[in-house]
Write an enzyme that holds these catalytic residues in place. Structure first.
Site, mmCIF file in Angstrom:
data_model
loop_
_atom_site.group_PDB
_atom_site.id
_atom_site.type_symbol
_atom_site.label_atom_id
_atom_site.label_comp_id
_atom_site.label_asym_id
_atom_site.label_seq_id
_atom_site.Cartn_x
_atom_site.Cartn_y
_atom_site.Cartn_z
ATOM 1 N N ASP A 49 91.770 46.575 52.004
ATOM 2 C CA ASP A 49 92.579 47.794 52.173
ATOM 3 C C ASP A 49 93.368 47.736 53.479
ATOM 4 O OD1 ASP A 49 91.344 48.682 49.850
ATOM 5 O OD2 ASP A 49 89.743 49.685 50.962
ATOM 6 N N GLY A 65 89.593 36.520 51.668
ATOM 7 C CA GLY A 65 88.446 36.765 52.540
ATOM 8 C C GLY A 65 88.566 35.972 53.818
HETATM 9 O O1 RIB Z 1 87.749 48.893 49.316
HETATM 10 C C1 RIB Z 1 86.653 49.560 49.890
HETATM 11 C C2 RIB Z 1 86.502 50.907 49.279
HETATM 12 O O2 RIB Z 1 86.198 50.740 47.920
HETATM 13 C C3 RIB Z 1 85.376 51.732 49.835
HETATM 14 O O3 RIB Z 1 85.758 52.524 50.922
HETATM 15 C C4 RIB Z 1 84.901 52.519 48.624
HETATM 16 O O4 RIB Z 1 85.114 53.897 48.733
HETATM 17 C C5 RIB Z 1 85.634 51.935 47.433
HETATM 18 O O5 RIB Z 1 86.692 52.721 47.068
#
Ligand code: RIB
Length: 324
Positions: free
Chosen positions: A255, A221
């Site tokens: 992500d 984070g």
């Molecule tokens: O990591 C974030 C994602 O987690 C979001 O976009 C949501 O769709 C879940 O998959």
């Protein structure tokens, strides 16, 4: 696909995200009124990773499933507009596109509930494709069935990056084939059979408790990331510090981190340099709403990455946890 291998393939989930901003995240039994109208956004860990990689100039293909509905069509066209090859995004009749209900508090922290929908229909056959086999980097997460994850990592001949999110335990069949694991602290704790680590030393110690010799980058984070190189030689750990930013919404930061890491590694960067770029891209991503509204361009990410500090971590000798 006719034009040869994609450099980077993401095998994973696509979700329609419905996000509400709250003063604080609700506790069990509590009702909280949203601060502003709910926002719709494109999400899913897989789709976010593909979008982040494409924003940084990666050549990206996505392997996924959506429902035969409006959300699925929009999801596919959003990715295509971002430059992601969607020819392996298939449609499942009779299931809705995956969706996620996301709560974000004033500090940018969130809770997420996912309804997998068509993501749950992604099959090993979908994944055993020449595009996956020949990709130089394959990125996978855990919002799809475990047999599809296993098929992806076993079909891949390139570098395999696994983001073990949402947290779950994994069989040796999967862990034994990956090159790089990118967990957050909760996911690391679960895989190491422990509570989430509280500090950098504990984080490095838990990484040491993982089976197999893959490299590990733990996302921390606002603290950045801890890189633990374990393959081919003595263990070395490096703290990659995140720059200070005004966080609005941390959804998708992990992500973005994975997408950036995959792009840099696909270009042959070393792991520390790749982690600096990933920390920079993830830091920029939290300055906008939703998972994909503030994805960094290559120029923005590289400019910020040049300011990202690193610090080698002195590793404690291995021993029982808490023995000092
Ligand atoms: O990591 C974030 C994602 O987690 C979001 O976009 C949501 O769709 C879940 O998959």
């Amino acid at each position: 696909m006719s034009d040869g291998a994609s450099q980077l393939v993401v095998v994973g989930s696509l979700n329609a995200d419905l996000t509400v901003a709250l003063d604080h995240l609700p506790s069990a039994g509590e009702t909280v009124i949203a601060l502003s109208p709910a926002r719709f956004g494109f999400g899913g860990k897989g789709g976010n990773q593909a979008a982040a990689a494409a924003a940084l100039g990666g050549r990206v293909a996505m392997v996924a499933r959506v429902g035969d509905d409006e959300a699925g069509a929009k999801m596919r066209s959003d990715l295509a507009e971002r430059g992601v090859d969607t020819r392996l995004v298939r449609t499942t009749r009779g299931l809705p596109t995956g969706s996620a209900q996301i709560n974000v508090d004033r500090g940018g922290d969130n809770t997420i509930v996912v309804d997998p929908g068509a993501n749950g229909a992604l099959s090993p056959e979908d994944v055993r494709d020449p595009v996956v086999v020949s990709a130089s980097v394959v990125v996978v997460q855990l919002e799809i069935p475990l047999d599809a994850v296993a098929a992806a990592v076993s079909a891949a001949n390139g570098l395999v990056l696994l983001n073990p999110a949402p947290a779950q335990t994994l069989p040796d069949e999967v862990l034994g084939r990956i090159d790089l694991l990118v967990p957050n602290r909760t996911e690391l704790g679960l895989l190491a059979g422990s509570a989430p680590p509280d500090n950098l030393d504990e984080t490095a110690e838990l990484v040491g408790a993982l089976p197999h010799e893959f490299d590990v980058v733990v996302t921390l984070g606002p603290l950045g990331a801890l890189v633990v190189e374990r393959s081919g030689g003595p263990r070395a750990a490096t703290h990659v510090r995140a720059p200070r930013v005004d966080a609005i919404d941390a959804t998708g930061a992990g992500d973005t981190f994975c997408g950036a890491l995959a792009v840099a590694l696909g270009e042959g960067w070393d792991l520390i340099a790749a982690a600096r770029l990933a920390v920079a891209a993830a830091s920029l991503s939290v300055t906008g709403h939703g998972a994909r509204s503030a994805l960094a361009s290559r120029q923005e990410a590289e400019r910020l990455a040049a300011t990202v500090e690193i610090e080698p971590l002195r590793l404690q000798p291995r021993g029982p946890r808490g023995s000092g």
